[in-house]
Scaffold this motif. Structure first.
Motif, mmCIF file in Angstrom:
data_model
loop_
_atom_site.group_PDB
_atom_site.id
_atom_site.type_symbol
_atom_site.label_atom_id
_atom_site.label_comp_id
_atom_site.label_asym_id
_atom_site.label_seq_id
_atom_site.Cartn_x
_atom_site.Cartn_y
_atom_site.Cartn_z
ATOM 1 N N GLY A 184 -11.975 45.270 5.557
ATOM 2 C CA GLY A 184 -10.616 44.505 4.006
ATOM 3 C C GLY A 184 -11.209 43.462 3.284
ATOM 4 N N GLY A 185 -12.296 43.322 4.132
ATOM 5 C CA GLY A 185 -13.825 42.070 3.112
ATOM 6 C C GLY A 185 -14.644 41.576 3.285
ATOM 7 N N VAL A 186 -15.483 40.911 3.155
ATOM 8 C CA VAL A 186 -16.920 40.673 3.649
ATOM 9 C C VAL A 186 -16.688 39.118 3.788
ATOM 10 N N SER A 219 -18.043 35.581 5.352
ATOM 11 C CA SER A 219 -18.744 34.451 4.421
ATOM 12 C C SER A 219 -19.808 34.739 5.204
ATOM 13 N N ASP A 220 -20.169 34.625 6.406
ATOM 14 C CA ASP A 220 -21.212 35.566 7.592
ATOM 15 C C ASP A 220 -21.506 36.656 7.211
ATOM 16 N N GLU A 221 -20.836 37.833 7.219
ATOM 17 C CA GLU A 221 -21.354 38.785 7.350
ATOM 18 C C GLU A 221 -22.670 39.124 5.663
ATOM 19 N N GLU A 222 -21.773 38.292 4.579
ATOM 20 C CA GLU A 222 -22.405 37.949 3.215
ATOM 21 C C GLU A 222 -23.874 37.523 3.114
ATOM 22 N N ARG A 223 -23.781 36.442 4.123
ATOM 23 C CA ARG A 223 -24.794 35.087 4.185
ATOM 24 C C ARG A 223 -25.937 36.496 4.584
ATOM 25 N N LEU A 224 -25.689 37.468 5.927
ATOM 26 C CA LEU A 224 -26.465 38.221 6.308
ATOM 27 C C LEU A 224 -27.076 39.509 5.618
ATOM 28 N N ILE A 225 -26.183 39.670 4.729
ATOM 29 C CA ILE A 225 -26.362 40.926 3.398
ATOM 30 C C ILE A 225 -27.656 40.495 2.816
ATOM 31 N N ARG A 226 -27.468 39.430 2.147
ATOM 32 C CA ARG A 226 -28.014 38.716 0.813
ATOM 33 C C ARG A 226 -29.378 38.378 1.289
ATOM 34 N N SER A 227 -29.322 38.305 3.465
ATOM 35 C CA SER A 227 -30.735 37.625 3.471
ATOM 36 C C SER A 227 -31.561 39.358 3.314
ATOM 37 N N ALA A 228 -30.756 39.917 3.854
ATOM 38 C CA ALA A 228 -31.587 41.308 4.219
ATOM 39 C C ALA A 228 -32.112 41.970 2.750
ATOM 40 N N VAL A 229 -31.300 41.712 1.582
ATOM 41 C CA VAL A 229 -31.257 41.841 0.395
ATOM 42 C C VAL A 229 -33.376 41.497 -0.018
ATOM 43 N N ARG A 230 -32.487 40.445 -0.080
ATOM 44 C CA ARG A 230 -34.147 39.022 0.203
ATOM 45 C C ARG A 230 -35.198 39.740 0.824
ATOM 46 N N ILE A 231 -35.166 39.706 1.750
ATOM 47 C CA ILE A 231 -35.870 40.745 2.883
ATOM 48 C C ILE A 231 -36.778 42.056 2.201
ATOM 49 N N PHE A 232 -35.794 42.278 2.222
ATOM 50 C CA PHE A 232 -36.377 44.041 1.535
ATOM 51 C C PHE A 232 -36.695 43.995 -0.134
ATOM 52 N N GLY A 233 -36.903 42.860 -1.156
ATOM 53 C CA GLY A 233 -37.819 42.400 -1.730
ATOM 54 C C GLY A 233 -36.279 43.437 -2.777
ATOM 55 N N LEU A 234 -35.040 43.613 -3.078
ATOM 56 C CA LEU A 234 -34.449 43.781 -3.785
ATOM 57 C C LEU A 234 -34.243 43.027 -4.095
ATOM 58 N N GLN A 250 -25.273 44.140 -8.244
ATOM 59 C CA GLN A 250 -24.554 45.406 -7.879
ATOM 60 C C GLN A 250 -23.376 45.938 -7.403
ATOM 61 N N ILE A 251 -24.202 45.974 -5.652
ATOM 62 C CA ILE A 251 -23.128 46.193 -5.014
ATOM 63 C C ILE A 251 -22.828 45.192 -3.916
ATOM 64 N N ARG A 252 -22.604 43.999 -4.425
ATOM 65 C CA ARG A 252 -20.908 43.677 -3.772
ATOM 66 C C ARG A 252 -20.105 43.718 -4.788
ATOM 67 N N SER A 253 -20.335 43.764 -6.104
ATOM 68 C CA SER A 253 -19.198 44.644 -7.218
ATOM 69 C C SER A 253 -18.630 45.206 -6.886
#
Length: 258
Positions: A155-157, A159-174, A181-184
């Protein structure tokens, strides 16, 4: 997925090393030290049931499998508890998307449980995953999609989950644009067809067609299969492919495009 059978039989050994190799070692009770590492890299020998990995495909398959469930373990635990909705979504991914058989699901669960308790970090898993697939952007994007899908399932993401996903996106070079886009897509209850295609509603008909053709080329299941992942993982691409097609058909209909 033949390499899973080898893993269960204890004959595949540690083929990937690093944080993910540590998860395998802890999950299946094998000792792993520098002698094993030398053996697997071809620099030395070690008696007693181990053998070197047979193909590079085996290494990629194992890396995807172990990294996916290890990252999901850290992601779901980061806000303090793993929800029933998150568990159901992971089970759905195992059964419907990856089409894992009973034995393979048991292995995935064992890896997940081990990673939850592991001192290894989410970022260390993401770095090893990114290194393995640094030339295969579609696979990195699919992994980011899985992470957001599971995080949003209750039902929601947070702030800690979003922090990890943002970190993954950065590490992946995306790109930051891909992240937004994916967050929206997952943070809104109603999915917007234009967001699925990565477009603004103001895009021209020609821009819509061009973007659709680009995404079809990138996410066609045959394209993903050619990247070296086993058949089970192409199910993820097929789901993405269907979503793209449905979004495009909806836009075509609403615009009266031919």
């Amino acid at each position: 997925m033949g390499w899973l059978g080898k893993l269960v039989g204890g004959t595949l050994g540690f083929a990937i090393g690093g944080p993910l190799g540590a998860i395998l070692g802890a999950a299946f009770g094998h000792g792993f030290d520098k002698r094993d590492e030398a053996y697997l890299s071809g620099r030395g020998g070690r008696p007693g049931g181990y053998r070197r990995i047979e193909t590079q495909d085996d290494a990629r398959h194992m890396t995807f499998f172990v990294a996916a469930f290890s990252m999901l373990a850290k992601l779901t635990k980061v806000d303090g508890r793993i929800s029933e909705a998150e568990i159901r979504t992971i089970e759905e991914i195992m059964e419907k998307d990856l089409r894992l058989n009973t034995e393979s699901r048991k292995i995935a669960i064992q890896i997940f449980r081990t990673a939850v308790q592991s001192p290894e970090t989410f970022e260390s898993f993401a770095i090893q995953f990114a290194d393995a697939f640094r030339h295969q952007r579609q696979i990195l994007e699919l992994m980011a999609d899985i992470l957001f899908r599971v995080a949003a399932s209750d039902g929601g993401v947070s702030s800690d989950e979003e922090r990890l996903i943002r970190s993954a996106v950065r590490i992946f070079g995306l790109s930051a644009g891909f992240y937004e886009q994916i967050r929206s897509r997952y943070m809104k209850k109603d999915k917007n067809e234009y967001e699925v295609l990565g477009l603004d509603p103001s895009a021209t008909d020609e821009e819509v067609k061009k973007q659709y053709r680009k995404l079809v080329r990138e996410y066609h299941p045959d394209t993903i299969a050619s990247k070296g992942l086993p058949e089970e993982f192409t199910e993820l691409a097929e789901e993405k492919f269907r979503t793209i097609q449905e979004a495009y058909e909806s836009i075509k209909k609403s615009r009266g495009m031919t």
